[in-house]
Design an enzyme around this catalytic site. Structure first.
Site, short mmCIF file in Angstrom:
data_model
loop_
_atom_site.label_atom_id
_atom_site.label_comp_id
_atom_site.label_asym_id
_atom_site.label_seq_id
_atom_site.Cartn_x
_atom_site.Cartn_y
_atom_site.Cartn_z
N CYS A 198 0.92 -1.24 0.00
CA CYS A 198 -0.09 -0.03 0.12
C CYS A 198 0.80 1.31 -0.02
O CYS A 198 1.50 1.51 0.93
CB CYS A 198 -0.93 -0.16 1.11
SG CYS A 198 -1.48 1.58 1.94
N CYS B 147 0.52 4.04 2.50
CA CYS B 147 0.90 3.56 4.08
C CYS B 147 2.02 3.86 4.33
O CYS B 147 2.51 4.30 5.51
CB CYS B 147 0.63 2.20 3.97
SG CYS B 147 -1.11 1.39 4.01
#
Ligand SMILES: [Zn+2]
Length: 146
Positions: free
Chosen positions: A64, A67
């Site tokens: 991700c 993230c």
């Protein structure tokens, strides 16, 4: 799991356990250390049992991209709020039951937990100022409580 943290005050590298009887301090100078732990389903409960004012759970995954931004912000905040905050990094693929229990549907999601209870949540890559604001408000209350 233990994490290595450099002391913000003297630079000594300390081994910091994820679960401890108190807030971790530097072995050389006694300063409070940034506290960051990687959680799994198996140890999430005991991590939340640590005696620290606020747990900030970061639901994330290595694949991700947004993230990564949160990770950098949380590293900084862990230093800034050492002694008050424990950052709990929960990879949703390695802590799937925990993610399910919190109803995590997208990542990154940040869950702020005070005394075992969720008090705030931010879905998406919030700017560091917004995360800091939630922590700062509570830090002020914490100090006024004594
Ligand atoms: Zn130190």
């Amino acid at each position: 799991m233990a994490d290595i943290q450099s002391c913000p005050n003297c630079g000594k590298r300390n081994r910091v356990p994820g679960v401890a009887g108190g807030v971790p301090v530097c072995a050389a100078c006694g300063s409070r250390l940034p506290w960051i732990v990687e959680a799994r389903d198996s140890d999430f409960g005991s991590i939340l049992g640590n005696k620290v004012r606020m747990h900030l759970v970061d639901f994330w995954a290595p694949w991700c991209a947004p993230c990564k931004l949160i990770e950098a912000a949380l590293d900084e905040l862990a230093r800034e709020f050492a002694g008050f905050l424990q950052v709990v990094r929960a990879d949703v693929d390695k802590a799937p039951e925990t993610a399910r229990a919190f109803g995590i549907r997208s990542i990154p999601t940040l869950v702020f937990i005070r005394d075992g209870e969720e008090v705030a949540r931010q879905v998406g890559a919030a700017p560091i100022e917004r995360i800091r604001a939630v922590l700062s408000d509570d830090l002020v209350k914490w100090r006024s409580e004594g």
